[in-house]
Motif scaffolding. Structure first.
Motif, short mmCIF file in Angstrom:
data_model
loop_
_atom_site.label_atom_id
_atom_site.label_comp_id
_atom_site.label_asym_id
_atom_site.label_seq_id
_atom_site.Cartn_x
_atom_site.Cartn_y
_atom_site.Cartn_z
N ASP A 36 0.68 -1.16 -0.05
CA ASP A 36 -0.05 0.03 -0.05
C ASP A 36 0.84 1.10 0.16
OD1 ASP A 36 -2.21 1.85 0.05
OD2 ASP A 36 -2.65 1.32 2.27
N ALA A 37 1.52 1.64 -0.96
CA ALA A 37 2.46 2.74 -1.39
C ALA A 37 2.27 3.28 -2.65
CB ALA A 37 3.69 2.35 -0.89
N ASP A 38 1.93 4.18 -2.92
CA ASP A 38 1.78 4.89 -4.13
C ASP A 38 3.26 5.58 -4.52
OD1 ASP A 38 -0.83 4.69 -4.29
OD2 ASP A 38 -1.62 6.31 -3.35
N SER A 39 4.03 5.56 -3.72
CA SER A 39 5.28 6.68 -4.28
C SER A 39 6.36 5.95 -3.43
CB SER A 39 5.23 8.17 -3.78
OG SER A 39 5.01 8.33 -2.50
N ASP A 84 6.48 8.55 -8.32
CA ASP A 84 5.09 7.83 -8.52
C ASP A 84 5.49 6.05 -8.78
OD1 ASP A 84 2.77 6.58 -9.32
OD2 ASP A 84 2.00 8.29 -9.89
N ASP A 87 5.58 -0.87 -8.49
CA ASP A 87 4.31 -0.82 -8.23
C ASP A 87 3.60 -2.17 -8.11
OD1 ASP A 87 1.67 -0.19 -8.67
OD2 ASP A 87 1.57 0.37 -10.66
N ILE A 110 0.32 -1.96 -5.94
CA ILE A 110 -0.63 -1.38 -5.31
C ILE A 110 -1.70 -2.50 -5.54
CG2 ILE A 110 -2.61 0.17 -5.69
CD1 ILE A 110 -0.19 1.44 -4.56
N LEU A 125 4.40 4.98 2.84
CA LEU A 125 3.28 4.32 3.01
C LEU A 125 1.96 5.30 2.99
CD1 LEU A 125 4.66 1.77 5.74
CD2 LEU A 125 4.08 1.35 3.32
N ASN A 126 0.82 4.81 2.24
CA ASN A 126 -0.38 5.26 2.42
C ASN A 126 -1.10 5.63 3.61
OD1 ASN A 126 -0.09 5.64 -0.39
ND2 ASN A 126 -1.30 4.08 -0.87
N LYS A 127 -0.77 4.55 4.61
CA LYS A 127 -1.40 4.70 5.90
C LYS A 127 -0.67 4.03 7.02
CE LYS A 127 -4.82 0.94 5.27
NZ LYS A 127 -3.70 0.12 4.28
N ILE A 143 -0.04 -2.91 5.81
CA ILE A 143 0.70 -2.11 4.59
C ILE A 143 1.17 -3.03 3.46
CG2 ILE A 143 1.42 -0.06 6.04
CD1 ILE A 143 4.26 -2.43 4.94
#
Length: 317
Positions: A180-183, A199, A206, A208, A228-230, A234
């Motif tokens: 869960d990581a966009d970057s 990105d 990638d 995702i 991490l997005n959150k 993860i």
């Protein structure tokens, strides 16, 4: 060198006080066979020469720091570096120290707590830092909890350096990964973070959506910090071969994913160590955070408590 073994109905963990190293983590696969899901040496003495930090507690600062040092509260501190790069806490970092065994608890939720006192100016870091790490088994979950306090303002970034392989050997290129990581962090020619975020879309980084680790045509291994997005759950790693799935959760802002192309020849516990034998999930703050004001702060003030808690939950599907 002392070895501690913890066991419950689901998991078995063996660790040593040198480097607070985890040397075995036994999980049952879909056929009820026992699998050691981390890469480790058969003999505890072999960890005295451990340049890849197998299973170790890493600090005082995990990852790379550039500029030859950092500034805390207006004071600049020079730290050990090679060619301008300070890695994983310096030449004689936490992974090369004998930790004190504070407590061992057996029973339904067994755990062991290790401690290490890093003295003021060790490797150039200010302040006496009292660090702790606890490894705890709760049903099918391993919790790794780092804590630290210091007697003056300093920086700290601790992590565990397990090398996971859910088959117990071979390669992890066919392991499925969802992250869960966009970057991820851009790095320079010395692998030091530049401060830019890139990105993951269209890159070998990638994850995702779930895919095999080595599926991307440009895959050449991973040694990068993902943003991490959150916090919380993860990542999920799964092997169709063994059926073992590992879910990773953390309270940290980043995770360094490392897939070494080739580990050195050694007397490993695992049945076979192939190219791309393993994958690390180094849950931590961003590398070079002390020199990047827009990164999450790595500063620990006097009287504050540093906590890095990560969970690795195992199941079969």
């Amino acid at each position: 060198m002392e070895q501690i073994t913890l066991q419950n109905q689901y998991l078995k963990l063996s660790c040593i006080n040198y480097g607070a190293i985890i040397k075995e983590l036994i999980v049952k696969d879909k056929n009820e066979n026992e699998v050691n899901v981390i890469i480790g040496f058969k003999k505890a003495e072999d960890y005295l020469n451990n340049p890849y930090y197998l299973g170790a507690a890493v600090g005082r600062f995990a990852g790379r720091i550039g500029n030859g040092g950092f500034t805390v509260e207006g004071n600049h501190y020079s730290i050990y570096n090679e060619n301008g790069v300070h890695l994983h806490g310096g030449k004689n970092n936490f992974s090369h120290k004998y930790w004190k065994i504070e407590k061992v608890e057996k029973g339904e939720n067994p755990y062991v707590t290790f401690s290490y006192l890093s003295e003021d100016m060790e490797e150039g870091y200010p302040g006496n830092l009292q660090a702790f790490v606890t490894y705890k088994l709760e049903k099918n979950k391993l919790t790794i909890r780092f804590e630290a306090v210091a007697d003056c303002a300093t920086i700290v970034n601790l992590t565990n350096h397990n090398y996971y392989n859910l088959n117990g050997g071979g390669s992890i290129l066919q392991h499925e990964l969802q992250l869960d990581a966009d970057s991820f962090l851009e790095t320079d020619e010395k692998q030091i973070a530049t401060g830019k975020f890139l990105d993951v879309k269209g890159t070998p980084f990638d994850f995702i959506s779930t895919r095999n680790v080595g599926d991307h045509s440009d895959f050449k291994g991973i040694d990068d910090c993902f943003v991490l997005n959150k916090k919380g759950h993860i990542a999920t790693l799964h092997s169709k071969e063994s059926g073992i799935e590992m879910k990773v959760s953390t309270n940290q802002p980043g995770v360094v994913i490392f897939t070494p192309d080739q580990l050195p020849e050694a007397n490993y516990y695992n049945y076979y160590v192939d190219e791309y034998s393993s994958i690390c999930f180094e849950t931590q703050n961003f590398p070079d955070a002390p020199n990047k004001p827009h990164f999450p702060s790595a500063e620990l003030k006097k009287g504050e408590k540093y906590i890095n808690e990560s969970e690795f939950e195992f199941s079969v599907r």
